[in-house]
Design a protein around this motif. Structure first.
Motif, mmCIF file in Angstrom:
data_model
loop_
_atom_site.group_PDB
_atom_site.id
_atom_site.type_symbol
_atom_site.label_atom_id
_atom_site.label_comp_id
_atom_site.label_asym_id
_atom_site.label_seq_id
_atom_site.Cartn_x
_atom_site.Cartn_y
_atom_site.Cartn_z
ATOM 1 N N GLY A 209 0.702 -0.867 0.147
ATOM 2 C CA GLY A 209 -0.060 -0.243 -0.186
ATOM 3 C C GLY A 209 0.860 1.464 0.182
ATOM 4 N N LEU A 210 1.837 1.507 0.654
ATOM 5 C CA LEU A 210 2.875 2.469 0.930
ATOM 6 C C LEU A 210 3.162 2.236 -0.675
ATOM 7 C CD1 LEU A 210 4.644 1.907 3.805
ATOM 8 C CD2 LEU A 210 2.892 3.773 3.757
ATOM 9 N N LEU A 211 3.636 1.561 -0.665
ATOM 10 C CA LEU A 211 4.697 0.756 -2.441
ATOM 11 C C LEU A 211 3.992 2.279 -3.421
ATOM 12 C CD1 LEU A 211 6.918 0.837 -4.528
ATOM 13 C CD2 LEU A 211 6.284 -1.674 -4.713
ATOM 14 N N THR A 212 2.550 1.646 -3.469
ATOM 15 C CA THR A 212 1.165 2.221 -4.435
ATOM 16 C C THR A 212 1.432 3.787 -4.554
ATOM 17 O OG1 THR A 212 0.523 0.183 -4.517
ATOM 18 C CG2 THR A 212 -0.944 2.581 -5.468
ATOM 19 N N GLU A 213 1.677 4.313 -2.836
ATOM 20 C CA GLU A 213 1.334 5.965 -2.659
ATOM 21 C C GLU A 213 2.516 6.487 -3.454
ATOM 22 O OE1 GLU A 213 0.207 6.317 1.240
ATOM 23 O OE2 GLU A 213 -1.660 5.174 1.260
ATOM 24 N N ALA A 214 3.969 5.871 -2.925
ATOM 25 C CA ALA A 214 4.627 6.277 -3.462
ATOM 26 C C ALA A 214 5.185 6.055 -5.052
ATOM 27 C CB ALA A 214 6.609 5.717 -2.734
ATOM 28 N N LEU A 215 5.480 5.327 -5.434
ATOM 29 C CA LEU A 215 5.565 4.972 -6.877
ATOM 30 C C LEU A 215 3.910 6.223 -8.045
ATOM 31 C CD1 LEU A 215 4.758 1.607 -7.772
ATOM 32 C CD2 LEU A 215 7.228 3.232 -7.948
ATOM 33 N N ALA A 216 3.477 6.921 -6.976
ATOM 34 C CA ALA A 216 2.553 7.784 -8.205
ATOM 35 C C ALA A 216 3.036 9.783 -7.390
ATOM 36 C CB ALA A 216 0.824 7.843 -7.288
ATOM 37 N N VAL A 217 4.230 9.505 -6.507
ATOM 38 C CA VAL A 217 4.470 10.913 -6.795
ATOM 39 C C VAL A 217 5.735 11.244 -7.603
ATOM 40 C CG1 VAL A 217 3.861 11.253 -4.809
ATOM 41 C CG2 VAL A 217 6.382 10.630 -5.493
ATOM 42 N N PRO A 218 5.895 11.535 -8.060
ATOM 43 C CA PRO A 218 7.335 12.309 -8.615
ATOM 44 C C PRO A 218 8.830 11.529 -8.485
ATOM 45 C CG PRO A 218 5.667 14.414 -9.122
ATOM 46 C CD PRO A 218 5.778 13.319 -7.501
ATOM 47 N N GLU A 219 9.638 11.451 -9.121
ATOM 48 C CA GLU A 219 11.230 11.070 -9.408
ATOM 49 C C GLU A 219 11.585 12.799 -8.065
ATOM 50 O OE1 GLU A 219 13.644 8.944 -9.799
ATOM 51 O OE2 GLU A 219 12.208 7.866 -9.883
ATOM 52 N N PRO A 220 12.174 12.199 -7.034
ATOM 53 C CA PRO A 220 12.995 13.345 -6.622
ATOM 54 C C PRO A 220 13.915 14.345 -7.689
ATOM 55 C CG PRO A 220 14.019 11.504 -6.318
ATOM 56 C CD PRO A 220 12.792 10.818 -6.587
ATOM 57 N N ALA A 221 14.719 15.612 -7.031
ATOM 58 C CA ALA A 221 15.466 16.321 -7.933
ATOM 59 C C ALA A 221 16.374 15.632 -7.847
ATOM 60 C CB ALA A 221 15.038 17.827 -7.903
ATOM 61 N N TRP A 222 17.163 14.730 -8.352
ATOM 62 C CA TRP A 222 18.673 14.521 -8.271
ATOM 63 C C TRP A 222 19.802 15.480 -8.724
ATOM 64 C CZ3 TRP A 222 19.443 10.139 -5.428
ATOM 65 C CH2 TRP A 222 18.508 10.056 -5.026
#
Length: 230
Positions: A209-222
């Motif tokens: 469930g945490l993964l589903t939420e995490a994958l929905a946000v953009p990549e960080p600014a590497w």
């Protein structure tokens, strides 16, 4: 939102154990697809099951960004070091793969595929340097949206006290943007050492469930990729 079955099938069909599959196939596309499904590779050395094991721990170690425990000692250590990102990935991988380390698992296939994924921009390293310019600690892992899947970390036992922790602190600071509350750092399994840093254990369903939420946000600014040190 229900998760769609992927290459490993629906999670409800996975066995009630950490090892859920094995395969002879192993490449970049399969690795990224696995992480997106909550699965990661780790070789099955000297076994009859095949070249690569695929794991989704029943109890998963997770660090949320606001949970990192930063002691005064760690702050003092951080002040003594310099951290960089993606400046010496090959060196970090080599140190993490040191065969003299207990429970070493990083083999030639892991090196090949993760080096390729680093070149593609999906795998990143954080390096810790001392005042003499020595690489004394670091970590590397896979970045997908708001997920950072930590693969391994190291520190120099002579010159790098707290150096791997400082690399983790630098990673958390890099990930702490407007999407910070939805980002997670997956550490695979909780250990006493990681628990002391704020890592908690969640069951497989909660992790997915945490993964589903995490994958929905953009990549960080590497940071913009720098030329790696020779």
């Amino acid at each position: 939102m229900a998760r769609r079955p992927g290459i490993f099938g629906p999670p409800r069909s996975w066995p009630a154990q950490d090892l859920i599959a094995f395969s002879a196939e192993f490449d970049e596309a399969l690795v990224l697809a696995a992480y997106a499904e909550g699965v990661f590779p780790m070789p099955l050395h000297a076994s009859a099951f095949g070249q690569m094991g695929w794991w989704s721990p029943v109890h998963r170690g997770v660090l949320t960004l606001d949970a990192l425990r930063v002691t005064r000692s760690l702050r003092r250590s951080a002040a003594r070091y310099t951290t960089t990102v993606d400046l010496a990935f090959a060196d970090v991988l080599e140190r993490c793969a040191d065969p003299s380390r207990p429970y070493g698992w990083i083999d030639d296939d892991i090196r090949r595929v993760y080096t390729s994924l680093h070149r593609q921009g999906s795998v990143h390293s954080v390096e810790t340097w001392d005042a003499a310019g020595r690489l004394v600690g670091g970590l590397y892992g896979v970045s997908l949206g708001g997920l950072f899947a930590g693969e391994s970390m190291f520190h120099d036992p002579v010159h790098g006290r707290d150096a791997s922790k400082v690399a983790l602190l630098a990673l958390v600071e890099l990930l702490s943007d407007e999407h910070a509350e939805d980002r997670i750092i997956d550490v695979q399994w909780q250990t006493d050492h990681l628990a002391g840093l704020g890592v908690v254990e969640v069951d497989r369903d909660e992790y997915l469930g945490l993964l589903t939420e995490a994958l929905a946000v953009p990549e960080p600014a590497w940071p913009r990729r720098e030329e790696e040190r020779a």
